[in-house]
Write a protein that holds these residues in place. Structure first.
Motif, mmCIF file in Angstrom:
data_model
loop_
_atom_site.group_PDB
_atom_site.id
_atom_site.type_symbol
_atom_site.label_atom_id
_atom_site.label_comp_id
_atom_site.label_asym_id
_atom_site.label_seq_id
_atom_site.Cartn_x
_atom_site.Cartn_y
_atom_site.Cartn_z
ATOM 1 N N GLN A 197 112.773 78.670 -21.656
ATOM 2 C CA GLN A 197 113.872 78.700 -22.624
ATOM 3 C C GLN A 197 114.066 80.102 -23.195
ATOM 4 O O GLN A 197 115.202 80.559 -23.354
ATOM 5 C CB GLN A 197 113.592 77.714 -23.752
ATOM 6 N N ARG A 198 112.933 80.789 -23.488
ATOM 7 C CA ARG A 198 113.039 82.147 -24.014
ATOM 8 C C ARG A 198 113.698 83.077 -23.000
ATOM 9 O O ARG A 198 114.542 83.898 -23.346
ATOM 10 C CB ARG A 198 111.648 82.671 -24.384
ATOM 11 N N GLN A 199 113.301 82.930 -21.723
ATOM 12 C CA GLN A 199 113.899 83.764 -20.689
ATOM 13 C C GLN A 199 115.391 83.479 -20.535
ATOM 14 O O GLN A 199 116.197 84.397 -20.359
ATOM 15 C CB GLN A 199 113.167 83.531 -19.354
ATOM 16 N N GLU A 200 115.742 82.200 -20.632
ATOM 17 C CA GLU A 200 117.157 81.833 -20.531
ATOM 18 C C GLU A 200 117.955 82.422 -21.684
ATOM 19 O O GLU A 200 119.066 82.940 -21.496
ATOM 20 C CB GLU A 200 117.298 80.316 -20.515
ATOM 21 N N ARG A 220 117.191 85.116 -23.366
ATOM 22 C CA ARG A 220 117.290 86.557 -23.145
ATOM 23 C C ARG A 220 118.396 86.884 -22.148
ATOM 24 O O ARG A 220 119.163 87.840 -22.354
ATOM 25 C CB ARG A 220 115.957 87.088 -22.633
ATOM 26 N N GLN A 221 118.466 86.085 -21.095
ATOM 27 C CA GLN A 221 119.514 86.324 -20.107
ATOM 28 C C GLN A 221 120.896 86.104 -20.708
ATOM 29 O O GLN A 221 121.833 86.880 -20.440
ATOM 30 C CB GLN A 221 119.295 85.404 -18.904
ATOM 31 N N ARG A 222 121.026 85.067 -21.535
ATOM 32 C CA ARG A 222 122.321 84.804 -22.158
ATOM 33 C C ARG A 222 122.698 85.916 -23.134
ATOM 34 O O ARG A 222 123.859 86.337 -23.207
ATOM 35 C CB ARG A 222 122.276 83.458 -22.883
ATOM 36 N N THR A 248 121.623 89.046 -22.992
ATOM 37 C CA THR A 248 121.949 90.231 -22.200
ATOM 38 C C THR A 248 123.345 90.132 -21.605
ATOM 39 O O THR A 248 124.120 91.105 -21.620
ATOM 40 C CB THR A 248 120.915 90.409 -21.073
ATOM 41 N N ALA A 249 123.684 88.935 -21.102
ATOM 42 C CA ALA A 249 125.019 88.748 -20.538
ATOM 43 C C ALA A 249 126.093 88.884 -21.621
ATOM 44 O O ALA A 249 127.146 89.494 -21.408
ATOM 45 C CB ALA A 249 125.122 87.378 -19.869
#
Length: 276
Positions: free
Chosen positions: A79-82, A84-86, A88-89
């Motif tokens: 969830q944390r990685q998701e 971060r990706q959101r 960043t996007a």
């Protein structure tokens, strides 16, 4: 006539003593001790079996708990990685929109008619409000997290990170040294800008930034004048005590982008309204 053989009574007593040399009470006591020992052994075996079962159950519970925690941590990490990706996007999309807005502003400026006194005054106000691009000579202050522990870190690596207050100090020092425009990693500083921390991240204009932090300012003799400010001395002290990286460099040409400003109370005055 035959003579009968008489038996001495003492011989019978001796035989009885020989057959039962141990007193009956001692025999009873010995049997009781033996029974207790046998029961103790049985209880000990049962206790060991029970202890083994308890240990086995405890180990099973611990292993199951560790496995569930690992599974939970894996889910949290995902969830944390998701997130971060959101983030960043989203930041990338916002930067793309900001670049598009700036491009359109430049096109509008090129298509605008020649400047008149009112427009010249408007241009000066735009520069003061950080609404237009700024160019010129100046200086940059580069702040980086500590590579090695300083004298006051005491083994805590968090003390070697650049704080939002450090960046604020650099910005205030450039203003005090006479800067006409300041930007942090391309984020122009205006009267509406915010420099704050969110966890381990530092936000400038609500944009997350990371080390190294480049604070750029436009102004004559800005590098030398900044070095004489109290803010510069404070940063040098942090570099000495906590190992922060602080570099002050002179620049012959800097270009700072305009800030993305949204009018809250003011409104654009049309040319016809301005003449009335």
């Amino acid at each position: 006539m035959s003579v009968g053989t008489s038996v001495d009574p003492s011989l019978g007593m001796l035989g009885s003593i020989a057959e039962s040399a141990l007193d009956p009470d001692y025999a009873t006591r010995a049997d009781a001790v033996s029974s207790h020992a046998t029961a103790a052994i049985r209880r000990s075996v049962r206790g060991r079996i029970a202890s083994t079962l308890v240990i086995a159950l405890t180990m099973a519970v611990l292993v199951g708990g560790i496995a569930s925690l690992k599974g939970a941590n894996t889910g949290v990490d995902a969830q944390r990685q998701e997130l971060r990706q959101r983030i960043t996007a989203g930041v990338g999309a916002g930067d793309a929109k900001a670049s598009q807005v700036q491009s359109l502003r430049n096109q509008i400026s090129q298509l605008a008619p020649p400047a008149v006194p009112e427009q010249a005054e408007s241009t000066g106000v735009s520069a003061l409000a950080a609404a237009s691009q700024a160019q010129g000579r100046g200086a940059t202050v580069i702040l980086t997290d500590a590579a090695t522990a300083g004298t006051q870190n005491k083994g805590d690596p968090s003390l070697g990170r650049v704080l939002d207050s450090d960046i604020q100090s650099a910005v205030n020092g450039l203003w005090a040294a006479g800067a006409s425009a300041v930007a942090i990693d391309g984020q122009r500083i205006s009267s509406l800008s915010a420099i704050r921390s969110a966890g381990e991240a530092i936000l400038v204009n609500y944009r997350p930034l990371s080390s190294p932090y480049v604070v750029a300012g436009i102004g004559e003799n800005l590098a030398s004048d900044f070095g004489q400010t109290a803010n510069a001395r404070s940063l040098q002290s942090a570099a000495r005590d906590y190992g922060l990286g602080v570099q002050i460099e002179k620049s012959s040409s800097l270009t700072l982008p305009p800030a993305l400003l949204t009018l809250r109370y003011a409104k654009v005055v049309q040319a016809k309204e301005a003449r009335q």
